[in-house]
Design a protein around this motif. Structure first.
Motif, PDB file in Angstrom:
ATOM      1  N   VAL A   4       0.865  -1.183   0.000  1.00 20.72           N
ATOM      2  CA  VAL A   4       0.000   0.000   0.000  1.00 20.72           C
ATOM      3  C   VAL A   4       0.900   1.231   0.000  1.00 20.72           C
ATOM      4  O   VAL A   4       1.801   1.335   0.829  1.00 20.72           O
ATOM      5  CB  VAL A   4      -0.913   0.020   1.244  1.00 20.72           C
ATOM      6  CG1 VAL A   4      -1.773   1.278   1.249  1.00 20.72           C
ATOM      7  CG2 VAL A   4      -1.782  -1.233   1.285  1.00 20.72           C
ATOM      8  N   VAL A   5       0.633   2.144  -0.924  1.00 22.57           N
ATOM      9  CA  VAL A   5       1.444   3.354  -1.032  1.00 22.57           C
ATOM     10  C   VAL A   5       0.528   4.570  -0.962  1.00 22.57           C
ATOM     11  O   VAL A   5      -0.423   4.681  -1.747  1.00 22.57           O
ATOM     12  CB  VAL A   5       2.237   3.377  -2.350  1.00 22.57           C
ATOM     13  CG1 VAL A   5       3.015   4.693  -2.478  1.00 22.57           C
ATOM     14  CG2 VAL A   5       3.194   2.202  -2.411  1.00 22.57           C
ATOM     15  N   CYS A  23      -4.340   6.768  -2.134  1.00 28.88           N
ATOM     16  CA  CYS A  23      -3.887   5.475  -1.649  1.00 28.88           C
ATOM     17  C   CYS A  23      -3.935   4.492  -2.808  1.00 28.88           C
ATOM     18  O   CYS A  23      -5.015   4.244  -3.361  1.00 28.88           O
ATOM     19  CB  CYS A  23      -4.792   4.993  -0.521  1.00 28.88           C
ATOM     20  SG  CYS A  23      -4.407   3.330   0.066  1.00 28.88           S
ATOM     21  N   SER A  24      -2.790   3.960  -3.196  1.00 30.08           N
ATOM     22  CA  SER A  24      -2.762   2.933  -4.236  1.00 30.08           C
ATOM     23  C   SER A  24      -2.312   1.626  -3.608  1.00 30.08           C
ATOM     24  O   SER A  24      -1.590   1.620  -2.609  1.00 30.08           O
ATOM     25  CB  SER A  24      -1.836   3.336  -5.385  1.00 30.08           C
ATOM     26  OG  SER A  24      -0.504   3.456  -4.930  1.00 30.08           O
ATOM     27  N   TYR A  25      -2.722   0.529  -4.200  1.00 24.80           N
ATOM     28  CA  TYR A  25      -2.429  -0.751  -3.553  1.00 24.80           C
ATOM     29  C   TYR A  25      -2.170  -1.853  -4.569  1.00 24.80           C
ATOM     30  O   TYR A  25      -2.599  -1.781  -5.724  1.00 24.80           O
ATOM     31  CB  TYR A  25      -3.586  -1.163  -2.632  1.00 24.80           C
ATOM     32  CG  TYR A  25      -4.912  -1.347  -3.324  1.00 24.80           C
ATOM     33  CD1 TYR A  25      -5.810  -0.298  -3.449  1.00 24.80           C
ATOM     34  CD2 TYR A  25      -5.272  -2.586  -3.856  1.00 24.80           C
ATOM     35  CE1 TYR A  25      -7.023  -0.468  -4.097  1.00 24.80           C
ATOM     36  CE2 TYR A  25      -6.482  -2.769  -4.496  1.00 24.80           C
ATOM     37  CZ  TYR A  25      -7.363  -1.695  -4.606  1.00 24.80           C
ATOM     38  OH  TYR A  25      -8.570  -1.876  -5.250  1.00 24.80           O
ATOM     39  N   GLU A  26      -1.436  -2.830  -4.115  1.00 22.24           N
ATOM     40  CA  GLU A  26      -1.243  -4.084  -4.848  1.00 22.24           C
ATOM     41  C   GLU A  26      -1.547  -5.186  -3.842  1.00 22.24           C
ATOM     42  O   GLU A  26      -0.839  -5.308  -2.845  1.00 22.24           O
ATOM     43  CB  GLU A  26       0.202  -4.235  -5.329  1.00 22.24           C
ATOM     44  CG  GLU A  26       0.644  -3.196  -6.333  1.00 22.24           C
ATOM     45  CD  GLU A  26       2.136  -3.323  -6.633  1.00 22.24           C
ATOM     46  OE1 GLU A  26       2.721  -2.320  -7.090  1.00 22.24           O
ATOM     47  OE2 GLU A  26       2.725  -4.399  -6.384  1.00 22.24           O
ATOM     48  N   LEU A  70      -6.904   0.302  -8.980  1.00 19.51           N
ATOM     49  CA  LEU A  70      -6.279  -0.067  -7.696  1.00 19.51           C
ATOM     50  C   LEU A  70      -5.886   1.151  -6.861  1.00 19.51           C
ATOM     51  O   LEU A  70      -4.738   1.297  -6.425  1.00 19.51           O
ATOM     52  CB  LEU A  70      -5.053  -0.958  -7.933  1.00 19.51           C
ATOM     53  CG  LEU A  70      -5.271  -2.200  -8.801  1.00 19.51           C
ATOM     54  CD1 LEU A  70      -3.973  -3.006  -8.878  1.00 19.51           C
ATOM     55  CD2 LEU A  70      -6.399  -3.067  -8.277  1.00 19.51           C
ATOM     56  N   PHE A  71      -6.859   2.032  -6.634  1.00 22.75           N
ATOM     57  CA  PHE A  71      -6.573   3.150  -5.749  1.00 22.75           C
ATOM     58  C   PHE A  71      -7.854   3.645  -5.089  1.00 22.75           C
ATOM     59  O   PHE A  71      -8.978   3.328  -5.516  1.00 22.75           O
ATOM     60  CB  PHE A  71      -5.866   4.292  -6.487  1.00 22.75           C
ATOM     61  CG  PHE A  71      -6.771   5.134  -7.344  1.00 22.75           C
ATOM     62  CD1 PHE A  71      -7.016   4.785  -8.665  1.00 22.75           C
ATOM     63  CD2 PHE A  71      -7.370   6.279  -6.839  1.00 22.75           C
ATOM     64  CE1 PHE A  71      -7.844   5.555  -9.461  1.00 22.75           C
ATOM     65  CE2 PHE A  71      -8.205   7.052  -7.630  1.00 22.75           C
ATOM     66  CZ  PHE A  71      -8.448   6.683  -8.937  1.00 22.75           C
ATOM     67  N   LEU A  99      -4.508  -6.676   8.153  1.00 19.62           N
ATOM     68  CA  LEU A  99      -4.498  -5.459   7.348  1.00 19.62           C
ATOM     69  C   LEU A  99      -3.059  -5.095   7.008  1.00 19.62           C
ATOM     70  O   LEU A  99      -2.163  -5.280   7.828  1.00 19.62           O
ATOM     71  CB  LEU A  99      -5.123  -4.285   8.117  1.00 19.62           C
ATOM     72  CG  LEU A  99      -6.615  -4.360   8.417  1.00 19.62           C
ATOM     73  CD1 LEU A  99      -7.039  -3.155   9.251  1.00 19.62           C
ATOM     74  CD2 LEU A  99      -7.418  -4.409   7.125  1.00 19.62           C
ATOM     75  N   VAL A 100      -2.869  -4.582   5.806  1.00 16.22           N
ATOM     76  CA  VAL A 100      -1.570  -4.040   5.401  1.00 16.22           C
ATOM     77  C   VAL A 100      -1.745  -2.529   5.269  1.00 16.22           C
ATOM     78  O   VAL A 100      -2.611  -2.071   4.516  1.00 16.22           O
ATOM     79  CB  VAL A 100      -1.097  -4.650   4.071  1.00 16.22           C
ATOM     80  CG1 VAL A 100       0.216  -3.995   3.632  1.00 16.22           C
ATOM     81  CG2 VAL A 100      -0.925  -6.151   4.210  1.00 16.22           C
ATOM     82  N   PHE A 101      -0.918  -1.786   5.995  1.00 21.84           N
ATOM     83  CA  PHE A 101      -1.051  -0.329   6.043  1.00 21.84           C
ATOM     84  C   PHE A 101      -0.053   0.359   5.122  1.00 21.84           C
ATOM     85  O   PHE A 101       1.062  -0.127   4.906  1.00 21.84           O
ATOM     86  CB  PHE A 101      -0.804   0.175   7.468  1.00 21.84           C
ATOM     87  CG  PHE A 101      -1.977  -0.014   8.382  1.00 21.84           C
ATOM     88  CD1 PHE A 101      -2.182  -1.217   9.022  1.00 21.84           C
ATOM     89  CD2 PHE A 101      -2.878   1.020   8.608  1.00 21.84           C
ATOM     90  CE1 PHE A 101      -3.273  -1.410   9.859  1.00 21.84           C
ATOM     91  CE2 PHE A 101      -3.962   0.851   9.445  1.00 21.84           C
ATOM     92  CZ  PHE A 101      -4.162  -0.365  10.074  1.00 21.84           C
TER      93      PHE A 101
END
Lengths: 111, 116
Positions: A4-5, A23-26, A70-71, A99-101
């Motif tokens: 998560v970025v 917030c973008s995520y993979e 993905l955001f 959860l991944v922060f």
């Protein structure tokens, strides 16, 4: 590995401005994305998003999710000094209880 | 209020000493978590528990152990504290009553640990 970025990492604006936090995520097998606000103490829950395009709103705060790109974004309108905080984004995948922060965005509202 | 307390709230210790942090909840939630928070890293999961005596590792579990002998208590132990473990530690629970799922986590007030 899930990732998560958040951007920007830090933002300073004047009271009354509107801000957008990103917030973008993979993540494999995405299930949900959560936003938290952290002032001086523990993070407090703001929103949970699971479906694309459906805006969640609470007062001057709103958030929306785009599962294709993905955001997610968190908008705050008519900002007040009390909105100054770290805003955290987190994601959860299917079947996981974890959860991944992201790193968080530190928002400062100047009077 | 998810009924979560942490103790101690602040602790200063020396390198090499054992440290135990306690998380206590009053609402019988099944899932409990320990995170650490450091500048530039957000919250990182150390360990979590999905029931009494049932625990699993998170992404930064090295140097930490946990125990859960009762539903209400989740203990985090640093067997031999190091300066790199200076951090703010948060306990969290997954709250199922309000949302009907375990997806939303609620956090305790945090423990600030300084290892000299």
């Amino acid at each position: 590995e899930d990732k998560v970025v958040q951007s920007p990492l830090s933002l300073v604006v004047h009271e009354g401005d509107t801000v957008t936090l990103n917030c973008s995520y993979e993540v494999t097998n995405f299930r949900s994305l959560l936003w938290y606000k952290q002032e001086k103490k523990a993070p407090t829950f703001l929103f949970m998003l699971t479906s694309s395009g459906i805006e969640k709103k609470s007062g001057r705060l709103s958030s929306i999710l785009d599962k294709k790109e993905l955001f997610s974004i968190l908008n705050i309108t008519a900002t007040q000094t009390g909105d100054s905080a770290i805003y955290l984004c987190a994601v959860r995948n299917q079947g996981a209880q974890k959860l991944v922060f992201g790193q968080g965005t530190r928002l400062t509202i100047n009077p | 209020d998810a009924g979560i307390t942490q103790s101690p709230r602040h602790k200063v210790t020396e390198t090499g000493t054992p440290v135990t942090l306690r998380c206590h909840q009053t609402e019988n939630h099944r899932y409990m978590y320990w995170y650490r928070q450091d500048p530039g890293h957000g919250l990182r999961l150390i360990h979590y528990s999905y029931g009494v005596k049932d625990t699993d590792k998170g992404e930064v579990s090295d140097g930490y152990s946990v125990s859960r002998s009762k539903t209400e208590d989740f203990l985090l132990t640093l067997e031999s504290a190091t300066s790199s473990q200076t951090s703010v530690y948060f306990c969290a629970i997954s709250e199922s009553k309000r949302t009907g799922s375990q997806e939303t986590q609620y956090f305790g007030p945090g423990t600030r640990l300084l290892v000299l």
